[in-house]
Design an enzyme around this catalytic site. Sequence first.
Site, PDB file in Angstrom:
ATOM      1  N   ARG A 161       1.269  -1.106   0.031  1.00 48.41           N
ATOM      2  CA  ARG A 161       0.210  -0.135  -0.028  1.00 48.41           C
ATOM      3  C   ARG A 161       0.749   1.171  -0.281  1.00 48.41           C
ATOM      4  NH1 ARG A 161      -2.129  -3.557   3.772  1.00 48.41           N
ATOM      5  NH2 ARG A 161      -4.583  -4.175   3.478  1.00 48.41           N
ATOM      6  N   LYS A 186      -2.077  -2.208   7.884  1.00 48.87           N
ATOM      7  CA  LYS A 186      -2.915  -1.883   8.447  1.00 48.87           C
ATOM      8  C   LYS A 186      -3.722  -2.421  10.149  1.00 48.87           C
ATOM      9  CE  LYS A 186      -5.987  -0.389   4.466  1.00 48.87           C
ATOM     10  NZ  LYS A 186      -7.577  -0.955   4.359  1.00 48.87           N
ATOM     11  N   HIS A 259      -2.509   3.016  -6.055  1.00 47.07           N
ATOM     12  CA  HIS A 259      -2.887   1.620  -5.736  1.00 47.07           C
ATOM     13  C   HIS A 259      -3.356   0.254  -7.082  1.00 47.07           C
ATOM     14  CE1 HIS A 259      -4.131  -0.133  -2.026  1.00 47.07           C
ATOM     15  NE2 HIS A 259      -5.131  -0.953  -2.791  1.00 47.07           N
ATOM     16  N   ARG A 262      -0.048  -2.129  -7.298  1.00 51.54           N
ATOM     17  CA  ARG A 262      -0.734  -3.563  -6.133  1.00 51.54           C
ATOM     18  C   ARG A 262      -2.266  -4.211  -6.958  1.00 51.54           C
ATOM     19  NH1 ARG A 262      -1.658  -4.691  -0.717  1.00 51.54           N
ATOM     20  NH2 ARG A 262      -3.339  -5.578   0.360  1.00 51.54           N
ATOM     21  N   HIS A 285      -3.854  -8.884   3.989  1.00 47.50           N
ATOM     22  CA  HIS A 285      -5.275  -8.321   3.813  1.00 47.50           C
ATOM     23  C   HIS A 285      -6.141  -9.230   4.800  1.00 47.50           C
ATOM     24  CE1 HIS A 285      -6.547  -7.946  -0.625  1.00 47.50           C
ATOM     25  NE2 HIS A 285      -6.259  -6.881  -0.178  1.00 47.50           N
ATOM     26  N   TYR A 294     -10.717 -10.440  -6.027  1.00 44.88           N
ATOM     27  CA  TYR A 294      -9.535 -10.842  -8.014  1.00 44.88           C
ATOM     28  C   TYR A 294      -9.608 -11.911  -8.964  1.00 44.88           C
ATOM     29  CZ  TYR A 294      -6.842  -7.431  -5.581  1.00 44.88           C
ATOM     30  OH  TYR A 294      -5.988  -5.837  -4.949  1.00 44.88           O
TER      31      TYR A 294
END
Length: 336
Positions: A161, A186, A259, A262, A285, A294
């Site tokens: 990210r 995150k 992004h 990514r 994730h 995806y």
Amino acid sequence: MRKKELSYYVTSFFTEYLSGEAGLSINTIKSYRDAFILFYKYLEEAGICKISKLKMDMLNADNITGFLDWLEQSRCCSIRSRNQRLAALKAFCSYVIRRSPEESALCQGVLKIRIKKAPQKSVEYLSGAAIEYLLKMPNSHSMQGIRELAMIALMYESGCRVQELIDLRVGDIAFRSPNTLTLTGKGNKSRVVPISINAANILKAYLNSAGIDDTVHPVFVNRYNKTLSRSGVSYVLDKYGQIAHKARSDLFPSKLHPHILRHSKAMHLLENGVNLIYIRDFLGHSSVTTTEIYARCSPELKRKYIEQAGTLITETVEEYSDGEKEALIDWLRENI
């Protein structure tokens, strides 16, 4: 016992709970802060209450619903932004209930508000040919060029990210076999991802030319030797994106966002047969459900799935059993 006001809970929520007990990242805390700033702004603009007279009962389901609609209609926010603001207010209400159960009835009304379902967008990504073209664009013989090449190569290779790229320190890089990066994502969760020898060599060349070797030094800084900003990363990619689009509009969209690299890495891993579980861990994730998007967005993968299904066809037509029907429905739901 005197009832505590909204300001008391908001103060303790931000100064004690979020960074302490919850351990949230500074970016998440800023996002929560912005949600409250906007909520207060809505209450004033809608004539519901002045900030100087805020009371706990202002945090009711009707006001929150009105606030969410205001975000979309008056401020033209996306459904995703609307849902992010709601998540912040729900987190606050859960906190208040734990601190003061007597506020449960009020807060439960907010917690029952459902997130708004947004139409699913297709994932925008670049082909392998486009990535190869993009990596050849920066002038690797200049200081600026090798820096920008290293940024682009690292964003694609690691699938990081933007904030993870900004936060990357020299000590987070391990030049060995295999070469790896430690990324902090995150929720302050760290993960180790491998990078290729080529990407590692580009990174070494950049660090050597910039004279950066202190392990706590940011890998990428701006011209003033300050921490790189998100807009700085976007500027670099957009600069090359515009040039690339003019030269090869068949390979590049009109605008590149960070992004997209990514997304491209994730799609290329998937198309090369890498399991979704590994891609989930690679991207950081929290759930494989996020990664599954995806699989739904690749025409090539859908074609493969359909061809695989076609090999199951026999010359005779028989009725499906209940188990076969359920299996088929699950397969279609997951892959198409």
